[in-house]
Design a protein around this motif. Sequence first.
Motif, mmCIF file in Angstrom:
data_model
loop_
_atom_site.group_PDB
_atom_site.id
_atom_site.type_symbol
_atom_site.label_atom_id
_atom_site.label_comp_id
_atom_site.label_asym_id
_atom_site.label_seq_id
_atom_site.Cartn_x
_atom_site.Cartn_y
_atom_site.Cartn_z
ATOM 1 N N ASP A 182 79.263 -0.037 -3.131
ATOM 2 C CA ASP A 182 78.966 -0.559 -4.458
ATOM 3 C C ASP A 182 79.191 -2.069 -4.528
ATOM 4 O OD1 ASP A 182 78.210 -0.134 -7.212
ATOM 5 O OD2 ASP A 182 80.296 -0.471 -7.742
ATOM 6 N N MET A 183 80.216 -2.545 -3.825
ATOM 7 C CA MET A 183 80.537 -3.969 -3.863
ATOM 8 C C MET A 183 79.539 -4.829 -3.086
ATOM 9 S SD MET A 183 83.091 -4.774 -5.805
ATOM 10 C CE MET A 183 82.395 -3.582 -6.957
ATOM 11 N N ARG A 184 78.682 -4.216 -2.283
ATOM 12 C CA ARG A 184 77.681 -5.013 -1.557
ATOM 13 C C ARG A 184 76.747 -5.736 -2.524
ATOM 14 N NH1 ARG A 184 79.996 -6.474 2.139
ATOM 15 N NH2 ARG A 184 81.688 -5.637 0.910
ATOM 16 N N LYS A 185 76.530 -5.158 -3.694
ATOM 17 C CA LYS A 185 75.537 -5.720 -4.616
ATOM 18 C C LYS A 185 76.070 -6.893 -5.421
ATOM 19 C CE LYS A 185 76.654 -2.442 -8.338
ATOM 20 N NZ LYS A 185 76.274 -1.180 -8.988
ATOM 21 N N VAL A 186 77.398 -7.117 -5.405
ATOM 22 C CA VAL A 186 77.972 -8.147 -6.265
ATOM 23 C C VAL A 186 77.465 -9.535 -5.896
ATOM 24 C CG1 VAL A 186 80.133 -9.136 -7.120
ATOM 25 C CG2 VAL A 186 80.015 -6.713 -6.580
ATOM 26 N N SER A 187 77.209 -9.762 -4.610
ATOM 27 C CA SER A 187 76.740 -11.087 -4.190
ATOM 28 C C SER A 187 75.236 -11.261 -4.404
ATOM 29 C CB SER A 187 77.076 -11.327 -2.715
ATOM 30 O OG SER A 187 76.576 -10.279 -1.905
ATOM 31 N N ILE A 188 74.587 -10.231 -4.966
ATOM 32 C CA ILE A 188 73.148 -10.303 -5.214
ATOM 33 C C ILE A 188 72.847 -10.396 -6.709
ATOM 34 C CG2 ILE A 188 70.937 -9.115 -4.937
ATOM 35 C CD1 ILE A 188 72.094 -7.792 -2.430
ATOM 36 N N TYR A 189 73.429 -9.469 -7.509
ATOM 37 C CA TYR A 189 73.039 -9.477 -8.921
ATOM 38 C C TYR A 189 73.609 -10.711 -9.632
ATOM 39 C CZ TYR A 189 77.525 -7.081 -10.160
ATOM 40 O OH TYR A 189 78.839 -6.718 -10.348
ATOM 41 N N GLY A 190 72.904 -11.105 -10.684
ATOM 42 C CA GLY A 190 73.266 -12.329 -11.392
ATOM 43 C C GLY A 190 72.812 -13.578 -10.661
ATOM 44 N N GLY A 191 72.038 -13.400 -9.610
ATOM 45 C CA GLY A 191 71.596 -14.541 -8.796
ATOM 46 C C GLY A 191 72.284 -14.512 -7.456
ATOM 47 N N ALA A 192 71.535 -14.337 -6.377
ATOM 48 C CA ALA A 192 72.111 -14.206 -5.041
ATOM 49 C C ALA A 192 72.918 -15.447 -4.659
ATOM 50 C CB ALA A 192 71.001 -13.963 -4.018
ATOM 51 N N THR A 193 73.850 -15.250 -3.735
ATOM 52 C CA THR A 193 74.718 -16.345 -3.301
ATOM 53 C C THR A 193 73.915 -17.560 -2.838
ATOM 54 O OG1 THR A 193 76.539 -14.867 -2.695
ATOM 55 C CG2 THR A 193 76.451 -16.995 -1.583
ATOM 56 N N GLU A 194 72.835 -17.320 -2.105
ATOM 57 C CA GLU A 194 72.024 -18.433 -1.602
ATOM 58 C C GLU A 194 71.429 -19.247 -2.751
ATOM 59 O OE1 GLU A 194 72.492 -15.335 1.424
ATOM 60 O OE2 GLU A 194 71.822 -15.295 -0.660
ATOM 61 N N VAL A 195 71.008 -18.538 -3.807
ATOM 62 C CA VAL A 195 70.459 -19.219 -4.981
ATOM 63 C C VAL A 195 71.543 -20.044 -5.671
ATOM 64 C CG1 VAL A 195 69.415 -18.863 -7.248
ATOM 65 C CG2 VAL A 195 68.657 -17.493 -5.303
ATOM 66 N N GLN A 196 72.756 -19.490 -5.770
ATOM 67 C CA GLN A 196 73.851 -20.215 -6.412
ATOM 68 C C GLN A 196 74.180 -21.500 -5.655
ATOM 69 O OE1 GLN A 196 74.546 -18.995 -9.393
ATOM 70 N NE2 GLN A 196 73.097 -17.430 -8.721
ATOM 71 N N LYS A 197 74.120 -21.453 -4.333
ATOM 72 C CA LYS A 197 74.396 -22.656 -3.543
ATOM 73 C C LYS A 197 73.342 -23.731 -3.799
ATOM 74 C CE LYS A 197 76.997 -20.331 0.129
ATOM 75 N NZ LYS A 197 77.042 -19.955 1.567
ATOM 76 N N ASN A 198 72.092 -23.312 -3.971
ATOM 77 C CA ASN A 198 71.043 -24.276 -4.314
ATOM 78 C C ASN A 198 71.298 -24.921 -5.673
ATOM 79 O OD1 ASN A 198 69.572 -23.969 -1.952
ATOM 80 N ND2 ASN A 198 68.259 -22.354 -2.786
ATOM 81 N N ILE A 199 71.739 -24.093 -6.632
ATOM 82 C CA ILE A 199 72.035 -24.610 -7.965
ATOM 83 C C ILE A 199 73.158 -25.640 -7.899
ATOM 84 C CG2 ILE A 199 72.993 -23.988 -10.227
ATOM 85 C CD1 ILE A 199 71.527 -21.295 -9.951
ATOM 86 N N ILE A 200 74.191 -25.329 -7.152
ATOM 87 C CA ILE A 200 75.322 -26.251 -7.014
ATOM 88 C C ILE A 200 74.864 -27.570 -6.397
ATOM 89 C CG2 ILE A 200 77.534 -26.607 -5.837
ATOM 90 C CD1 ILE A 200 77.905 -23.520 -5.993
ATOM 91 N N ALA A 201 74.043 -27.462 -5.343
ATOM 92 C CA ALA A 201 73.569 -28.665 -4.658
ATOM 93 C C ALA A 201 72.756 -29.561 -5.584
ATOM 94 C CB ALA A 201 72.755 -28.270 -3.439
ATOM 95 N N LYS A 202 71.992 -28.953 -6.495
ATOM 96 C CA LYS A 202 71.126 -29.721 -7.383
ATOM 97 C C LYS A 202 71.889 -30.300 -8.575
ATOM 98 C CE LYS A 202 66.912 -27.081 -6.360
ATOM 99 N NZ LYS A 202 65.897 -26.138 -6.898
ATOM 100 N N MET A 203 72.944 -29.623 -9.017
ATOM 101 C CA MET A 203 73.602 -29.997 -10.261
ATOM 102 C C MET A 203 74.835 -30.883 -10.073
ATOM 103 S SD MET A 203 73.293 -26.512 -12.537
ATOM 104 C CE MET A 203 73.880 -27.307 -14.022
ATOM 105 N N ILE A 204 75.393 -30.910 -8.869
ATOM 106 C CA ILE A 204 76.588 -31.722 -8.637
ATOM 107 C C ILE A 204 76.214 -32.945 -7.817
ATOM 108 C CG2 ILE A 204 78.905 -31.784 -7.642
ATOM 109 C CD1 ILE A 204 79.166 -28.837 -8.152
ATOM 110 N N PRO A 205 76.228 -34.138 -8.404
ATOM 111 C CA PRO A 205 75.834 -35.345 -7.673
ATOM 112 C C PRO A 205 76.716 -35.559 -6.435
ATOM 113 C CG PRO A 205 76.000 -35.778 -10.031
ATOM 114 C CD PRO A 205 76.563 -34.414 -9.803
#
Length: 398
Positions: A373-396
């Motif tokens: 069940d815990m395998r899905k936590v890093s996917i739902y709400g936006g996958a980890t890879e997507v979150q890293k892209n967001i961080i890269a774009k939003m933090i100067p």
Amino acid sequence: MDLRYTAAEQAFRDEVRAFVDASLPHDICEKVLGHRRVEKDDYVRWHRILHAHGWGAPTWPKDFGGTGWNALQRLIFEIEALKAGAPRLLPFGLTMIGPVLMKFATQEMQARFLPRIPSMEDFWCQGYSEPGSGSDLASLKTRAVRRGDKYIVNGQKTWTTMAHFADWIFCLVRTDPEAKPQEGISLLLIDMKTPGVTVRPIVTLDGGHDVNETWLEDVEVPVENLVGEENRGWTYAKYLLGHERTGIAGIGHCHRELRQLKHYAALAADGKGGRLLDDVRMRDKIARIEMDVMALEMLLLRVATQGNGKGPGPEASIVKIRGSEVQQDIAMLQQEVAGPHGWPYSPQWLEDGAMQPVSGPDWASPAASTYFDMRKVSIYGGATEVQKNIIAKMIPGF
């Protein structure tokens, strides 16, 4: 910065502990701590107990019927309630569509929908992801065509958690196919009882069926159920996702499962006539995860006490990534502690506590289910890879 609780915050924590200890139904607590299935009635009952006490909407301002708690009080409540064995508060109404309606909806829409969320008169689900449009959400294809005072909606949503329980779904739809992907999307509120809505279960690795696919075939939705402005749905979607990701960090869940992990290790044999908890290698693994949980809590405390009043920013992605990783690490170590008794399990056992475990002690039987069940936590709400892209774009300078 001083992250220690003040006297007032400690008193609030004691108040939460006392209330949860006195009010949380024992049968629900047993299910949660035993990793058994928590059903719709269990969620509704706990929500309504909190609502009767005035705590039905911990994250909401008082003007909308909430507690008016600050971010730190909300964090304390989450930690103490989940540590005690309470089920999580369902986020779909409280922390997803609720804040969106408060910020972007008309007063009429707010008055119609918001009071029914804390009382659980309406059970909500989320209609965002589609086959082929998950991480790339802007590519969604579900269409809504306006005809007079109605939209006609056709399309398919997937991973709609608890849609089989839901009364309403907040749904991203494409209202302008000629516009750029992010500019042609709207947000509709759809009654799940409307003709043309079909929910089909998706059975996951743990044998559960919390997630579903939802089909929309010529579904008629009144124009008055449009949130905000047509074709502005992408703005509302991003606002909603920021609130969702902060909650996925699951610090209360981490505290509870860490405690359970230690308990299991104390019950498990080390193969040498002693307890697994006394094995130096296992103690080292538990200590490392405990430090990770403490660090995650400190991160969340910093986020809670340094709010800028502008809503969740890149920190939502940071805590989402780290919280997902810690939850998965704890589940993995619980599986290791359970050993061979943890792999053969029966989904039916998780539904019926009267059944005998498949192998070994009761506590070991849900280990594989929890791990899966815990395998899905890093996917739902936006996958980890997507979150890293967001961080890269939003933090100067990142």
